[in-house]
Design an enzyme around this catalytic site. Structure first.
Site, PDB file in Angstrom:
ATOM      1  N   SER A 112      19.786  49.470 -16.544  1.00 56.48           N
ATOM      2  CA  SER A 112      19.857  50.921 -16.507  1.00 56.48           C
ATOM      3  C   SER A 112      21.127  51.378 -15.778  1.00 56.48           C
ATOM      4  O   SER A 112      22.231  50.994 -16.136  1.00 56.48           O
ATOM      5  CB  SER A 112      18.582  51.460 -15.852  1.00 56.48           C
ATOM      6  OG  SER A 112      18.469  52.845 -15.973  1.00 56.48           O
ATOM      7  N   HIS A 137      19.994  51.407 -21.522  1.00 61.14           N
ATOM      8  CA  HIS A 137      19.110  52.321 -22.260  1.00 61.14           C
ATOM      9  C   HIS A 137      19.502  53.758 -21.935  1.00 61.14           C
ATOM     10  O   HIS A 137      20.421  54.003 -21.160  1.00 61.14           O
ATOM     11  CB  HIS A 137      17.629  52.046 -21.959  1.00 61.14           C
ATOM     12  CG  HIS A 137      17.216  52.319 -20.538  1.00 61.14           C
ATOM     13  ND1 HIS A 137      15.943  52.100 -20.075  1.00 61.14           N
ATOM     14  CD2 HIS A 137      17.904  52.789 -19.462  1.00 61.14           C
ATOM     15  CE1 HIS A 137      15.859  52.422 -18.801  1.00 61.14           C
ATOM     16  NE2 HIS A 137      17.033  52.853 -18.410  1.00 61.14           N
TER      17      HIS A 137
END
Length: 208
Positions: A112, A137
Protein backbone atom coordinates in the site's frame (compact mmCIF):
# COMPACT_ATOMS: atom_id res chain seq x y z
CA UNK A 1 -3.61 3.19 2.07
CA UNK A 2 -6.37 4.45 4.28
CA UNK A 3 -8.04 7.77 4.96
CA UNK A 4 -9.21 6.81 8.44
CA UNK A 5 -7.06 7.65 11.43
CA UNK A 6 -8.30 4.78 13.59
CA UNK A 7 -5.41 2.34 13.80
CA UNK A 8 -3.78 0.16 16.38
CA UNK A 9 -0.53 1.57 17.71
CA UNK A 10 2.38 1.00 15.28
CA UNK A 11 6.14 1.08 15.72
CA UNK A 12 5.85 0.53 19.43
CA UNK A 13 8.55 -1.05 21.55
CA UNK A 14 6.49 -1.36 24.74
CA UNK A 15 6.28 -5.13 24.29
CA UNK A 16 9.73 -5.51 22.72
CA UNK A 17 13.10 -5.09 24.36
CA UNK A 18 15.17 -2.79 22.15
CA UNK A 19 18.85 -3.79 22.14
CA UNK A 20 21.38 -1.26 23.36
CA UNK A 21 24.96 -0.84 22.24
CA UNK A 22 27.82 0.57 24.29
CA UNK A 23 30.15 2.81 22.31
CA UNK A 24 33.61 3.24 23.80
CA UNK A 25 35.24 6.61 23.19
CA UNK A 26 38.12 8.58 24.68
CA UNK A 27 35.50 10.62 26.53
CA UNK A 28 33.98 7.54 28.10
CA UNK A 29 31.27 5.04 27.32
CA UNK A 30 27.97 6.00 25.72
CA UNK A 31 24.91 3.77 25.55
CA UNK A 32 22.70 3.93 22.45
CA UNK A 33 19.58 2.02 21.57
CA UNK A 34 20.14 0.17 18.31
CA UNK A 35 17.94 2.53 16.26
CA UNK A 36 19.80 5.63 17.46
CA UNK A 37 23.11 3.98 16.64
CA UNK A 38 21.90 3.14 13.13
CA UNK A 39 20.66 6.72 12.72
CA UNK A 40 24.27 7.82 13.23
CA UNK A 41 25.00 5.74 10.12
CA UNK A 42 22.16 7.58 8.30
CA UNK A 43 19.83 4.57 8.44
CA UNK A 44 16.13 5.10 9.20
CA UNK A 45 13.67 2.27 9.87
CA UNK A 46 10.03 2.53 8.80
CA UNK A 47 8.15 -0.39 10.33
CA UNK A 48 4.55 -1.11 11.24
CA UNK A 49 1.53 0.92 10.26
CA UNK A 50 2.25 4.40 8.92
CA UNK A 51 0.35 6.96 10.98
CA UNK A 52 1.03 10.53 12.01
CA UNK A 53 3.33 9.71 14.94
CA UNK A 54 5.47 7.38 12.81
CA UNK A 55 5.55 9.85 9.90
CA UNK A 56 6.60 12.71 12.19
CA UNK A 57 9.52 10.66 13.52
CA UNK A 58 10.69 9.69 10.03
CA UNK A 59 10.36 13.24 8.70
CA UNK A 60 12.26 14.61 11.70
CA UNK A 61 15.06 12.07 11.21
CA UNK A 62 15.40 12.91 7.52
CA UNK A 63 15.52 16.63 8.27
CA UNK A 64 18.13 16.04 10.98
CA UNK A 65 20.31 13.96 8.66
CA UNK A 66 20.05 16.64 5.98
CA UNK A 67 21.22 19.26 8.48
CA UNK A 68 24.14 17.01 9.48
CA UNK A 69 25.29 16.44 5.90
CA UNK A 70 23.34 17.48 2.81
CA UNK A 71 25.56 15.46 0.47
CA UNK A 72 25.52 11.96 1.98
CA UNK A 73 22.70 9.54 1.18
CA UNK A 74 19.89 8.75 3.61
CA UNK A 75 18.93 5.07 3.78
CA UNK A 76 15.25 4.27 4.46
CA UNK A 77 14.57 0.63 5.38
CA UNK A 78 10.92 -0.40 4.95
CA UNK A 79 8.93 -3.26 6.46
CA UNK A 80 5.37 -1.97 6.58
CA UNK A 81 1.80 -2.90 5.62
CA UNK A 82 1.03 0.73 4.73
CA UNK A 83 -1.21 3.14 6.58
CA UNK A 84 -2.75 6.60 6.54
CA UNK A 85 -2.48 8.49 3.24
CA UNK A 86 -1.78 11.93 4.70
CA UNK A 87 0.93 10.55 6.98
CA UNK A 88 2.53 8.72 4.07
CA UNK A 89 2.40 11.77 1.84
CA UNK A 90 4.26 13.82 4.45
CA UNK A 91 7.08 11.27 4.21
CA UNK A 92 6.88 11.29 0.41
CA UNK A 93 7.11 15.07 0.19
CA UNK A 94 10.09 15.08 2.56
CA UNK A 95 11.90 12.44 0.48
CA UNK A 96 11.48 14.69 -2.56
CA UNK A 97 12.33 17.85 -0.59
CA UNK A 98 15.57 17.02 1.21
CA UNK A 99 18.86 17.55 -0.62
CA UNK A 100 20.46 14.14 0.02
CA UNK A 101 19.51 11.20 -2.14
CA UNK A 102 17.15 8.87 -0.29
CA UNK A 103 17.90 5.20 -0.90
CA UNK A 104 14.97 2.90 -0.14
CA UNK A 105 15.21 -0.77 0.90
CA UNK A 106 12.34 -3.24 1.29
CA UNK A 107 12.81 -6.10 3.71
CA UNK A 108 9.82 -8.26 4.55
CA UNK A 109 7.02 -6.30 2.95
CA UNK A 110 6.11 -2.96 1.45
CA UNK A 111 2.37 -2.80 0.93
CA UNK A 112 0.00 0.00 0.00
CA UNK A 113 1.44 3.40 1.02
CA UNK A 114 4.80 1.85 1.94
CA UNK A 115 5.11 0.39 -1.60
CA UNK A 116 4.54 3.90 -2.95
CA UNK A 117 7.26 5.24 -0.65
CA UNK A 118 9.60 2.43 -1.71
CA UNK A 119 9.19 3.51 -5.33
CA UNK A 120 9.68 7.19 -4.45
CA UNK A 121 13.32 6.80 -3.48
CA UNK A 122 16.11 8.16 -5.64
CA UNK A 123 16.17 6.48 -9.05
CA UNK A 124 18.88 3.84 -9.17
CA UNK A 125 18.93 3.56 -5.37
CA UNK A 126 15.72 1.61 -4.70
CA UNK A 127 16.30 -1.94 -3.51
CA UNK A 128 14.57 -4.96 -2.05
CA UNK A 129 15.71 -8.26 -0.61
CA UNK A 130 15.00 -11.50 -2.51
CA UNK A 131 12.05 -12.69 -0.41
CA UNK A 132 10.41 -9.31 0.10
CA UNK A 133 6.78 -8.89 -0.91
CA UNK A 134 5.37 -5.74 -2.47
CA UNK A 135 1.67 -4.94 -2.83
CA UNK A 136 0.04 -1.99 -4.59
CA UNK A 137 -3.64 -1.05 -4.61
CA UNK A 138 -5.99 1.92 -4.61
CA UNK A 139 -6.72 3.97 -1.46
CA UNK A 140 -9.20 2.56 1.05
CA UNK A 141 -12.01 4.73 2.37
CA UNK A 142 -13.81 4.20 5.65
CA UNK A 143 -15.79 7.40 6.12
CA UNK A 144 -19.20 7.29 7.80
CA UNK A 145 -21.78 10.04 8.06
CA UNK A 146 -24.52 11.79 6.15
CA UNK A 147 -24.96 11.02 2.46
CA UNK A 148 -23.79 14.50 1.40
CA UNK A 149 -20.62 14.21 3.49
CA UNK A 150 -19.94 10.73 2.11
CA UNK A 151 -20.22 12.15 -1.43
CA UNK A 152 -17.72 14.89 -0.54
CA UNK A 153 -15.24 12.37 0.84
CA UNK A 154 -15.76 10.10 -2.17
CA UNK A 155 -14.75 12.92 -4.52
CA UNK A 156 -11.74 13.66 -2.35
CA UNK A 157 -10.50 10.07 -2.23
CA UNK A 158 -10.87 9.81 -6.02
CA UNK A 159 -8.70 12.93 -6.39
CA UNK A 160 -6.14 11.39 -4.05
CA UNK A 161 -6.22 8.13 -6.02
CA UNK A 162 -5.60 9.95 -9.31
CA UNK A 163 -2.75 11.98 -7.82
CA UNK A 164 -1.01 8.96 -6.29
CA UNK A 165 -1.40 6.95 -9.50
CA UNK A 166 0.18 9.78 -11.52
CA UNK A 167 3.11 9.89 -9.10
CA UNK A 168 3.42 6.10 -9.19
CA UNK A 169 3.53 6.22 -13.00
CA UNK A 170 6.26 8.88 -12.80
CA UNK A 171 8.43 6.83 -10.43
CA UNK A 172 7.94 3.42 -12.08
CA UNK A 173 7.89 4.42 -15.74
CA UNK A 174 4.60 2.58 -16.22
CA UNK A 175 1.74 4.25 -18.07
CA UNK A 176 -1.08 5.76 -16.05
CA UNK A 177 -3.46 3.26 -17.66
CA UNK A 178 -1.37 0.33 -16.42
CA UNK A 179 -1.17 1.82 -12.93
CA UNK A 180 -4.93 2.41 -12.85
CA UNK A 181 -5.59 -1.17 -13.94
CA UNK A 182 -3.10 -2.82 -11.59
CA UNK A 183 -4.17 -0.85 -8.51
CA UNK A 184 -7.88 -1.51 -9.02
CA UNK A 185 -7.46 -4.54 -6.74
CA UNK A 186 -4.65 -5.78 -4.50
CA UNK A 187 -1.68 -6.52 -6.76
CA UNK A 188 1.08 -8.62 -5.15
CA UNK A 189 4.57 -8.65 -6.62
CA UNK A 190 7.65 -10.69 -5.84
CA UNK A 191 11.02 -8.96 -5.60
CA UNK A 192 11.86 -9.75 -9.23
CA UNK A 193 8.40 -8.69 -10.41
CA UNK A 194 8.73 -5.41 -8.49
CA UNK A 195 12.04 -4.75 -10.25
CA UNK A 196 10.53 -5.43 -13.68
CA UNK A 197 7.60 -3.18 -12.79
CA UNK A 198 9.90 -0.30 -11.86
CA UNK A 199 9.09 -0.15 -8.15
CA UNK A 200 12.72 -0.98 -7.32
CA UNK A 201 15.94 -0.88 -9.30
CA UNK A 202 17.70 -3.94 -7.95
CA UNK A 203 17.10 -7.10 -5.91
CA UNK A 204 19.94 -7.52 -3.42
CA UNK A 205 21.07 -11.02 -2.53
CA UNK A 206 24.23 -9.70 -0.88
CA UNK A 207 25.71 -6.37 0.13
CA UNK A 208 26.89 -4.10 -2.65
Amino acid sequence: MQCSHNFKTPYCHRMVVVPTVIEHTIRGDRVYDIFSLLLKERIIFMTGTIEDSVANLIVAQMMFLESENSEKDIHLYINSPGGVITAGMSIYDTIQFVRPDVSTFCMGQAASMSAFLLASGTKGKRFCLPNARIMIHQPLGSFQGQATDIAIHTREILKIKNNINKLMAKHTGQSIDIINKDTERDCFLSADEAMKYGLVDCVLSQRI
